[in-house]
Design an enzyme around this catalytic site. Sequence first.
Site, PDB file in Angstrom:
ATOM      1  N   HIS A  98       0.811  -1.211   0.000  1.00  0.00           N
ATOM      2  CA  HIS A  98       0.000   0.000   0.000  1.00  0.00           C
ATOM      3  C   HIS A  98       0.850   1.269   0.000  1.00  0.00           C
ATOM      4  O   HIS A  98       0.332   2.365   0.230  1.00  0.00           O
ATOM      5  CB  HIS A  98      -0.945   0.009   1.203  1.00  0.00           C
ATOM      6  CG  HIS A  98      -2.223   0.742   0.951  1.00  0.00           C
ATOM      7  ND1 HIS A  98      -2.444   2.029   1.360  1.00  0.00           N
ATOM      8  CD2 HIS A  98      -3.346   0.368   0.307  1.00  0.00           C
ATOM      9  CE1 HIS A  98      -3.660   2.420   1.002  1.00  0.00           C
ATOM     10  NE2 HIS A  98      -4.223   1.431   0.361  1.00  0.00           N
ATOM     11  N   ASP A 160      -7.511   4.335   8.904  1.00  0.00           N
ATOM     12  CA  ASP A 160      -8.849   4.304   8.309  1.00  0.00           C
ATOM     13  C   ASP A 160      -9.084   3.027   7.511  1.00  0.00           C
ATOM     14  O   ASP A 160     -10.215   2.574   7.374  1.00  0.00           O
ATOM     15  CB  ASP A 160      -9.049   5.516   7.390  1.00  0.00           C
ATOM     16  CG  ASP A 160      -9.176   6.809   8.172  1.00  0.00           C
ATOM     17  OD1 ASP A 160      -9.605   6.756   9.340  1.00  0.00           O
ATOM     18  OD2 ASP A 160      -8.833   7.871   7.632  1.00  0.00           O
ATOM     19  N   GLU A 271     -12.942  12.957  12.922  1.00  0.00           N
ATOM     20  CA  GLU A 271     -12.242  13.292  11.682  1.00  0.00           C
ATOM     21  C   GLU A 271     -13.020  14.374  10.952  1.00  0.00           C
ATOM     22  O   GLU A 271     -14.144  14.717  11.335  1.00  0.00           O
ATOM     23  CB  GLU A 271     -12.066  12.059  10.774  1.00  0.00           C
ATOM     24  CG  GLU A 271     -11.030  11.075  11.257  1.00  0.00           C
ATOM     25  CD  GLU A 271     -10.572  10.114  10.178  1.00  0.00           C
ATOM     26  OE1 GLU A 271     -10.960  10.291   9.001  1.00  0.00           O
ATOM     27  OE2 GLU A 271      -9.809   9.176  10.510  1.00  0.00           O
TER      28      GLU A 271
END
Length: 519
Positions: A98, A160, A271
């Site tokens: 990632h 997240d 957030e």
Amino acid sequence: MRASPILKLFVALLLTGINSRKSDPDASYTSLSSLDVDGRFTFDDVSEAAMDFGHRYHHLPSAVLHPGSVTDVAETVRHVFQLGPGSRLTVAARGHGHSLQGQAQAAGGIVVRMESLRRAQEMRVHAGDEPYVDAPAGALWIDVLKETLRHGLSPKSWTDYLHLTIGGTLSNAGISGQAFRHGPQISNVRRVEVVTGKGEVFNCSPTHNADLFHGVLGGLGQFGIITRATIALEPAPKMVKWIRVLYSDFTIFTEDQEMLISSKKTFDYIEGFVIKNKTGLLNIWRSSFKPQDPVQASRFNSEGRTLYCLEMTKNFDPNDPDMAMQEVKELLSQLRYIPSTLFQSEVSYIEFLERVHVSEVKLRSKGLWEVPHPWLNLLVPRTGIHAFANEVFGKILKDSSNGPILLYPLNKSKWDNRTSAVIPDEEIFYLVAFLSSAPTSSGQDILTQALMQNEKILQFCKKANIQIKQYLPYINTQEEWQTHYGQRWDTFVQRKLSYDPLAILAPGQRIFQKAVASS
């Protein structure tokens, strides 16, 4: 602190190479096949190791190690170390791939497929007064969640997106909406097992091999490969009250955010998002969120406006929800959002934490997941956030149609300054993340536009002297890396000299270049 002559020489050698004269391609990787490993090396099918989520850099390695044990990782790194500066081989640990700009790649080197370790090592959950989970670094956080939930427990701090490896996020920091309270993931680690750039294996904690422990946390893979970690746990909530509200005034939006993260009695997750020039905004939420006032919500017009979304959750027990719901009501009464934009939902804890994966499945089905992702992640000091917003959201940013833009505050006091992670030197600072996607099927050069936008943002911050720090940094020059680490640069270099003196590890970060002696 002034750099010592030894450190200056060390950095110069690593960044320029011992000898700039080109030599024949390194063939020392052929000796890898003679190593006695529990897993295996592959030499032909290595293309996957040259790909990552960013889909912009593709550097083929010479070999991929699929380790069957930590010993395999140590033996491989030790072998490369013993080859000395006559070999061009480097080693990069790859988690779930990632990274955004080739940080987990090793051109002509060896990529270690860390996920192989999750199949070779077990995960152990220890309940008690101070519960923890001990897990292989190649395990995904979603697997950690599922295993700990079986014991009624859960890690405190998340990212997240949970389909990332433990070692990958701990090598950066690991940030999400719980970090204002619990700190990043690296603030919730008790122990790590590490393979250094010499091929040595160390067990580390805040009191045992402490310098290496703090060095590898947020260390971008520069001092060692994390192979196992012990993570603090807490009792897991069962359900989550999930809330979104909108603001049109940036000052009020940030004041409310800062009030929430500074309060003792507050939400469990906080957030924010920036939304610009999006139509039909509230219709997007209606599939999973219910408006408090459907009539007012139906009359809301978002077209052509810059809006700021505050997203919050409150954990609760479905058998006793009253106290949590009363707290939610009291907290909402203190906020100054647009009244018609209060949307709420109730989901299980795991459903909430898996929210991004749900989007991933949808994007994959449309062929929109494996596309270039020219992301820019910044940590912006509180004193500069308004000037930043005025310029970036008022002038540079045209819309937010190519991906979400996160914006939420964090508390410096929740970060351990002994780790390698660097943050702005203010008690409150903001994560601002431009999470753009650039599908090639759009017919427009979205990638070029996004990269130009990122550069404009960085240049503005430099010109305006806003002391930002990049999160998941992509930096090309020694001068920029020194600026990034500031007064901690000497410590960073000293750790490199101690634990990876040949600069074997994590070459894709482009901090140090292996100094190769010409034959």
